[in-house]
Write a protein that holds these residues in place. Structure first.
Motif, PDB file in Angstrom:
ATOM      1  N   MET A  95      -3.780  -4.839  23.053  1.00  0.00           N
ATOM      2  CA  MET A  95      -2.500  -5.228  22.142  1.00  0.00           C
ATOM      3  C   MET A  95      -1.439  -3.908  22.099  1.00  0.00           C
ATOM      4  O   MET A  95      -1.954  -2.969  21.822  1.00  0.00           O
ATOM      5  N   HIS A  96      -0.337  -4.521  22.556  1.00  0.00           N
ATOM      6  CA  HIS A  96       0.936  -3.505  22.228  1.00  0.00           C
ATOM      7  C   HIS A  96       1.483  -3.458  20.696  1.00  0.00           C
ATOM      8  O   HIS A  96       0.731  -3.923  19.873  1.00  0.00           O
ATOM      9  N   ARG A 152       9.069  -8.980  19.104  1.00  0.00           N
ATOM     10  CA  ARG A 152       7.561  -9.213  19.239  1.00  0.00           C
ATOM     11  C   ARG A 152       6.784  -8.489  18.157  1.00  0.00           C
ATOM     12  O   ARG A 152       6.845  -7.119  17.888  1.00  0.00           O
ATOM     13  N   ALA A 153       5.916  -9.347  17.351  1.00  0.00           N
ATOM     14  CA  ALA A 153       5.027  -8.717  16.430  1.00  0.00           C
ATOM     15  C   ALA A 153       3.814  -9.523  16.288  1.00  0.00           C
ATOM     16  O   ALA A 153       4.055 -10.764  16.108  1.00  0.00           O
ATOM     17  N   TRP A 154       2.759  -8.865  16.044  1.00  0.00           N
ATOM     18  CA  TRP A 154       1.411  -9.557  15.742  1.00  0.00           C
ATOM     19  C   TRP A 154       1.342 -10.069  14.315  1.00  0.00           C
ATOM     20  O   TRP A 154       0.557 -10.941  14.060  1.00  0.00           O
ATOM     21  N   TYR A 155       2.158  -9.572  13.453  1.00  0.00           N
ATOM     22  CA  TYR A 155       2.205 -10.059  12.082  1.00  0.00           C
ATOM     23  C   TYR A 155       3.427  -9.316  11.407  1.00  0.00           C
ATOM     24  O   TYR A 155       3.845  -8.472  11.956  1.00  0.00           O
ATOM     25  N   ASP A 156       3.719  -9.639  10.168  1.00  0.00           N
ATOM     26  CA  ASP A 156       5.018  -9.106   9.536  1.00  0.00           C
ATOM     27  C   ASP A 156       4.478  -8.032   8.748  1.00  0.00           C
ATOM     28  O   ASP A 156       3.308  -7.629   8.551  1.00  0.00           O
ATOM     29  N   ILE A 157       5.379  -6.908   8.709  1.00  0.00           N
ATOM     30  CA  ILE A 157       5.170  -5.872   7.847  1.00  0.00           C
ATOM     31  C   ILE A 157       6.397  -5.801   6.832  1.00  0.00           C
ATOM     32  O   ILE A 157       7.631  -5.738   6.994  1.00  0.00           O
ATOM     33  N   ALA A 183      -1.823 -13.886   5.924  1.00  0.00           N
ATOM     34  CA  ALA A 183      -1.627 -14.924   6.636  1.00  0.00           C
ATOM     35  C   ALA A 183      -1.438 -14.630   8.259  1.00  0.00           C
ATOM     36  O   ALA A 183      -1.933 -15.194   9.147  1.00  0.00           O
ATOM     37  N   GLY A 184      -0.566 -13.716   8.416  1.00  0.00           N
ATOM     38  CA  GLY A 184      -0.023 -13.333   9.717  1.00  0.00           C
ATOM     39  C   GLY A 184      -1.166 -12.717  10.638  1.00  0.00           C
ATOM     40  O   GLY A 184      -1.488 -12.911  11.991  1.00  0.00           O
ATOM     41  N   LEU A 185      -1.892 -11.897   9.800  1.00  0.00           N
ATOM     42  CA  LEU A 185      -3.115 -11.049  10.435  1.00  0.00           C
ATOM     43  C   LEU A 185      -4.230 -12.059  10.706  1.00  0.00           C
ATOM     44  O   LEU A 185      -5.016 -12.078  12.017  1.00  0.00           O
ATOM     45  N   ARG A 186      -4.570 -12.982   9.970  1.00  0.00           N
ATOM     46  CA  ARG A 186      -5.610 -14.035  10.281  1.00  0.00           C
ATOM     47  C   ARG A 186      -5.106 -14.969  11.508  1.00  0.00           C
ATOM     48  O   ARG A 186      -6.254 -15.223  12.269  1.00  0.00           O
ATOM     49  N   VAL A 187      -3.962 -15.340  11.553  1.00  0.00           N
ATOM     50  CA  VAL A 187      -3.310 -16.163  12.724  1.00  0.00           C
ATOM     51  C   VAL A 187      -3.582 -15.225  14.295  1.00  0.00           C
ATOM     52  O   VAL A 187      -4.017 -15.868  15.008  1.00  0.00           O
ATOM     53  N   SER A 244      -0.889   1.050  17.403  1.00  0.00           N
ATOM     54  CA  SER A 244      -0.025   0.784  16.284  1.00  0.00           C
ATOM     55  C   SER A 244      -0.613  -0.886  15.705  1.00  0.00           C
ATOM     56  O   SER A 244      -1.597  -0.882  15.555  1.00  0.00           O
ATOM     57  N   GLN A 245       0.448  -1.627  15.595  1.00  0.00           N
ATOM     58  CA  GLN A 245       0.040  -3.100  15.120  1.00  0.00           C
ATOM     59  C   GLN A 245      -1.021  -3.505  15.956  1.00  0.00           C
ATOM     60  O   GLN A 245      -1.894  -4.152  15.513  1.00  0.00           O
ATOM     61  N   GLY A 246      -1.087  -3.346  17.330  1.00  0.00           N
ATOM     62  CA  GLY A 246      -2.070  -3.923  18.266  1.00  0.00           C
ATOM     63  C   GLY A 246      -3.545  -3.423  18.023  1.00  0.00           C
ATOM     64  O   GLY A 246      -4.318  -4.035  18.193  1.00  0.00           O
ATOM     65  N   GLY A 247      -3.452  -1.972  17.541  1.00  0.00           N
ATOM     66  CA  GLY A 247      -4.844  -1.464  17.086  1.00  0.00           C
ATOM     67  C   GLY A 247      -5.304  -2.004  16.047  1.00  0.00           C
ATOM     68  O   GLY A 247      -6.457  -2.048  15.743  1.00  0.00           O
ATOM     69  N   ALA A 248      -4.331  -2.317  15.025  1.00  0.00           N
ATOM     70  CA  ALA A 248      -4.954  -3.037  13.665  1.00  0.00           C
ATOM     71  C   ALA A 248      -5.442  -4.159  14.034  1.00  0.00           C
ATOM     72  O   ALA A 248      -6.616  -4.616  13.467  1.00  0.00           O
ATOM     73  N   VAL A 249      -4.892  -4.983  14.919  1.00  0.00           N
ATOM     74  CA  VAL A 249      -5.557  -6.291  15.018  1.00  0.00           C
ATOM     75  C   VAL A 249      -6.533  -6.157  15.900  1.00  0.00           C
ATOM     76  O   VAL A 249      -7.633  -7.216  15.896  1.00  0.00           O
ATOM     77  N   ALA A 250      -6.827  -5.354  16.716  1.00  0.00           N
ATOM     78  CA  ALA A 250      -7.993  -5.173  17.719  1.00  0.00           C
ATOM     79  C   ALA A 250      -9.203  -4.490  16.719  1.00  0.00           C
ATOM     80  O   ALA A 250     -10.018  -5.231  16.782  1.00  0.00           O
ATOM     81  N   LEU A 251      -8.862  -3.767  15.816  1.00  0.00           N
ATOM     82  CA  LEU A 251      -9.707  -3.555  14.709  1.00  0.00           C
ATOM     83  C   LEU A 251     -10.578  -4.851  14.070  1.00  0.00           C
ATOM     84  O   LEU A 251     -11.661  -4.791  13.764  1.00  0.00           O
ATOM     85  N   MET A 252      -9.456  -5.602  13.500  1.00  0.00           N
ATOM     86  CA  MET A 252      -9.799  -6.498  12.491  1.00  0.00           C
ATOM     87  C   MET A 252     -10.712  -7.582  13.182  1.00  0.00           C
ATOM     88  O   MET A 252     -11.478  -8.025  12.719  1.00  0.00           O
TER      89      MET A 252
END
Length: 219
Positions: free
Chosen positions: A21-22, A67-72, A83-87, A115-123
């Motif tokens: 994920m980017h 483009r964003a995996w979730y809001d900041i 909520a964005g992270l869960r989706v 960055s954001q992509g790494g956060a959602v990969a870990l999660m």
């Protein structure tokens, strides 16, 4: 979504996958150039999958759509877009299911991101219900850290984690990254940690280290 197959997978069916994920504002093409640079052993038949995050308004950028995996909401992560992270977690789960349907064993799948992509990969990786090969978190942090102990899956309780960060990172501080690393170690995860004299970026030595870690994770 971008896909690249390398090694013995060329013209054949790969037996491993890296879902990568980017970061914020980029897209799935961002890390395409890293695939040949990794120079993975030809024996590894790997499919690299680079999905595109959806376009959404980002609060910290004055609501500008990107483009964003979730809001900041703010720098430092005092308030997270749960909520964005869960989706996004569910979206990445669907990408894992897609690779499983194409014949890749869960144990041969790595989640990766910057960055954001790494956060959602870990999660996602630490909460996934099947054993994965590992998770790679570049220039990032652990999201929803306070909920991980209750939500993590024991099948991935000792999942190999590769974390890399720049000591001069101006977007996600090195202190935030080391706090995330320490939280993972406290829960028993085997974290391979490396820092580099750089900002919010990826450097040549990091590419070498990523290649070595991937080679071990998929050996």
């Amino acid at each position: 979504m971008v896909e690249i197959e390398v090694g013995n997978s060329v013209g054949k069916s790969p037996d491993a996958a890296v879902i990568w994920m980017h970061g914020l504002g980029a897209d799935g093409h961002d890390f395409e150039p890293i695939v040949p640079a990794l120079n993975l052993p030809p024996r590894l038949a790997v499919r690299f999958v680079f999905p595109h995050a959806p376009v959404r308004p980002v609060t910290i950028n004055n609501g500008m759509p990107m483009r964003a995996w979730y809001d900041i909401f703010s720098m430092g992560g005092l308030r997270e877009d749960e909520a964005g992270l869960r989706v996004t977690q569910q979206h990445i789960e669907s990408l894992i299911a897609r690779e499983r349907a194409r014949g890749i064993a869960a144990l041969r799948i790595v989640l990766a991101g910057f960055s954001q992509g790494g956060a959602v990969a870990l999660m996602t990786a630490l909460r996934h219900s099947e054993r994965l090969a590992g998770v790679m978190a570049l220039s990032t942090y652990l999201p929803l850290a306070g909920k991980l102990a209750a939500e993590r899956q024991l099948v991935n309780a000792d999942l190999p984690v590769f974390m890399a960060h720049g000591t001069q990172d101006e977007i996600i501080s090195i202190d935030r990254a080391t706090s995330s690393r320490d939280a993972l170690i406290a829960l028993g995860y085997p974290v391979a940690w490396t820092s580099y004299a750089m900002g919010h970026a990826v450097c040549p030595q990091e590419v070498v280290d990523i290649s070595a870690w991937l080679g071990r994770a998929l050996s």
